[in-house]
Design an enzyme around this catalytic site. Sequence first.
Site, PDB file in Angstrom:
ATOM      1  N   LYS A   1      12.749  22.606  17.558  1.00  0.00           N
ATOM      2  CA  LYS A   1      14.065  23.179  17.265  1.00  0.00           C
ATOM      3  C   LYS A   1      14.051  23.774  15.858  1.00  0.00           C
ATOM      4  O   LYS A   1      13.452  23.199  14.954  1.00  0.00           O
ATOM      5  CB  LYS A   1      15.133  22.073  17.288  1.00  0.00           C
ATOM      6  CG  LYS A   1      15.512  21.564  18.662  1.00  0.00           C
ATOM      7  CD  LYS A   1      16.605  20.507  18.539  1.00  0.00           C
ATOM      8  CE  LYS A   1      16.852  19.800  19.866  1.00  0.00           C
ATOM      9  NZ  LYS A   1      17.452  20.670  20.895  1.00  0.00           N
TER      10      LYS A   1
ATOM     11  N   ASP B   1      20.924  11.868  19.973  1.00  0.00           N
ATOM     12  CA  ASP B   1      20.407  12.143  21.312  1.00  0.00           C
ATOM     13  C   ASP B   1      20.151  10.865  22.129  1.00  0.00           C
ATOM     14  O   ASP B   1      19.645  10.928  23.247  1.00  0.00           O
ATOM     15  CB  ASP B   1      19.143  12.993  21.219  1.00  0.00           C
ATOM     16  CG  ASP B   1      19.020  13.997  22.359  1.00  0.00           C
ATOM     17  OD1 ASP B   1      20.030  14.268  23.015  1.00  0.00           O
ATOM     18  OD2 ASP B   1      17.901  14.482  22.591  1.00  0.00           O
TER      19      ASP B   1
ATOM     20  N   ARG C   1      15.726  15.196  30.622  1.00  0.00           N
ATOM     21  CA  ARG C   1      15.595  15.097  32.082  1.00  0.00           C
ATOM     22  C   ARG C   1      14.309  14.386  32.476  1.00  0.00           C
ATOM     23  O   ARG C   1      14.223  13.789  33.532  1.00  0.00           O
ATOM     24  CB  ARG C   1      15.700  16.506  32.698  1.00  0.00           C
ATOM     25  CG  ARG C   1      14.614  17.455  32.304  1.00  0.00           C
ATOM     26  CD  ARG C   1      14.989  18.918  32.557  1.00  0.00           C
ATOM     27  NE  ARG C   1      15.991  19.405  31.599  1.00  0.00           N
ATOM     28  CZ  ARG C   1      16.527  20.616  31.618  1.00  0.00           C
ATOM     29  NH1 ARG C   1      16.172  21.479  32.563  1.00  0.00           N
ATOM     30  NH2 ARG C   1      17.420  20.968  30.714  1.00  0.00           N
TER      31      ARG C   1
HETATM   32  N1  BES Z   1      19.367  17.034  23.179  1.00  0.00           N
HETATM   33  C1  BES Z   1      19.383  18.398  23.569  1.00  0.00           C
HETATM   34  C2  BES Z   1      20.775  18.876  24.012  1.00  0.00           C
HETATM   35  C3  BES Z   1      21.822  18.862  22.927  1.00  0.00           C
HETATM   36  C4  BES Z   1      22.053  19.979  22.160  1.00  0.00           C
HETATM   37  C5  BES Z   1      22.612  17.734  22.717  1.00  0.00           C
HETATM   38  C6  BES Z   1      23.013  19.965  21.175  1.00  0.00           C
HETATM   39  C7  BES Z   1      23.578  17.715  21.737  1.00  0.00           C
HETATM   40  C8  BES Z   1      23.777  18.843  20.962  1.00  0.00           C
HETATM   41  C9  BES Z   1      18.417  18.612  24.739  1.00  0.00           C
HETATM   42  O1  BES Z   1      17.306  17.794  24.745  1.00  0.00           O
HETATM   43  C10 BES Z   1      17.917  20.006  24.656  1.00  0.00           C
HETATM   44  O2  BES Z   1      17.266  20.324  23.712  1.00  0.00           O
HETATM   45  N2  BES Z   1      18.235  20.792  25.686  1.00  0.00           N
HETATM   46  C11 BES Z   1      17.815  22.161  25.758  1.00  0.00           C
HETATM   47  C12 BES Z   1      17.287  22.415  27.139  1.00  0.00           C
HETATM   48  C13 BES Z   1      16.595  23.743  27.292  1.00  0.00           C
HETATM   49  C14 BES Z   1      15.319  23.786  26.490  1.00  0.00           C
HETATM   50  C15 BES Z   1      16.292  23.968  28.770  1.00  0.00           C
HETATM   51  C16 BES Z   1      19.026  23.044  25.463  1.00  0.00           C
HETATM   52  O3  BES Z   1      20.128  22.687  25.898  1.00  0.00           O
HETATM   53  O4  BES Z   1      18.855  24.028  24.782  1.00  0.00           O
HETATM   54 ZN    ZN Z   2      17.516  15.986  23.825  1.00  0.00          ZN
HETATM   55 MN    MN Z   3      15.734  18.546  23.566  1.00  0.00          MN
END
Ligand code: BES
Ligand code: ZN
Ligand code: MN
Length: 515
Positions: A289, A300, A363
């Site tokens: 990220k 998380d 997931r």
């Molecule tokens: N933990 C994140 C989702 C998240 C984002 C929670 C902001 C709280 C605040 C999750 O693991 C993630 O990174 N999801 C990605 C999935 C994508 C790569 C398919 C997302 O939502 O961008």
């Molecule tokens: Zn996550």
């Molecule tokens: Mn993630």
Amino acid sequence: MTALTLSTAAASGLRADAIVVGVAKGAKGPVIASGAEAVDQAYDGRLAGVLETLGASGAEGEVTKLPAPAGFKSPVVVAVGLGTEPEKDAAYTGETLRRAAGAAARALAGSQKAAFALPLADAADAGAVAEGALLGAYSFDAYKENGGSGGDAKGAKGAKNGKGPLAEVALLGGKPRDKAYKAAVDRAVAVSEELNRARDLINTPPNDLNPESFAAVAQAAAKEHGIKVTVLDEKALAKGGYGGILGVGAGSAATPRLVQLSYTSSKAKKHLAFVGKGITYDSGGISLKPAGHNETMKCDMSGAAAVFAAVVAAARLGLEVNVTGYLALAENMPSGSATRPGDVLRMYSGKTVEVLNTDAEGRLVLADALWKASESKPDAIVDVATLTGAMMLALGNRTFGIMANDDAFRTAIHEAAEEVGEDAWPMPLPDHLRKGMDSPTADIANMGERYGGGLVAGLFLREFVGEGITWAHLDIAGPAFNESAPFGYTPKGGTGSAVRTLVRLAELTASGDLG
Ligand code: BES
Ligand code: ZN
Ligand code: MN
């Protein structure tokens, strides 16, 4: 932790730092809510007028402090806004009371004791005020200079950091000898204390909370409350073939865990399984990220914290239902041993997953835990996860999405959430989004179409639920962590989202009012 009692004392004679009263928005200016009659009389019936002069309107969340009337043993009156006055003969909703009590408790941080003289129409209202006050009083001061000590404004260095929560709450106007009142308040105390413990876990920085230390906290709590606990460490996970959890944890020096918490009641007729995403820090892994997206990623593990809190609360309340909680704990980090985009994982269910994006890690850990939960054939499984940014785009910061493989179950969860004052909304699982996750190499990829990303994640999870098992997925990415100003009983930081909905589901299942 804030202490709470139901008191029969009169407001005038009670020795506290403040008396809390309710003020509503009436047609012609602020009106004093019931419960505060004695306080208003002591001001010669002029409290509403005084508040109006001070600029108060009775709007929700508004807090006005003024000197207590002559003869009162408490020095200050705190008037908290209740919003628009209800129609004649109608009562305030539980959520209105909860929010008002929360705003008042927050405004009294650093105080020793406050008496709450808010309008209570029945025992449930007493429970709502108790819950609001205990949740609103929450503060996370463990890392502040005079952390957690509370109240010492005199000499302590850094006293303006971490004032500590309001230490004691007395509820006036309830009926301490009435069983229903006592039960409602006891329930509120158990749920609020466990919810606040979940907030503590969420707020704890990731250098102090990793899968191993989270598991240790769960083990200690389980012992205290007679809950059976099993912890699978990285060796046991490898032996058991938990490729999802291991794959996500592979890049971290802190090894992953799968914690199983089993609360059983001898009178149970049903068995619920709760599954929580417990990524103690989500850096994104090799699909790292960027700055601006990783600062709050200690949150998380909010799903696992919610599941943990709900199982302990169910045990404390002695609910007549079996509840098993699964905490899928891992830290998602990039390193030479991390899972790469392109790797294929063999999951606990036997399915293979091509990892196209290591940031879609939630997931993967949930898939293993869902399959594990399915093996015990529970009556229903509910998973809770800060799963997708897409769900935040869809529903904002205060509402979680509910997806399910059963329409009636999804509706029941939505109703339970509404009942306890949690904002939630039903979301679909459109079958046509499944083909976006087709992989040329493995059974499924961990990413699909970008649009509808929250639903794609839900469809992925559905593939790891055992045949014929009722299942729902709560995506709490929005409401789990409050980056804005506190409101009502919701603090900045970890909120404890979904805890109250899960507890309510367990109660409804125990009483046979759900499926
Ligand atoms: N933990 C994140 C989702 C998240 C984002 C929670 C902001 C709280 C605040 C999750 O693991 C993630 O990174 N999801 C990605 C999935 C994508 C790569 C398919 C997302 O939502 O961008
Ligand atoms: Zn996550
Ligand atoms: Mn993630």
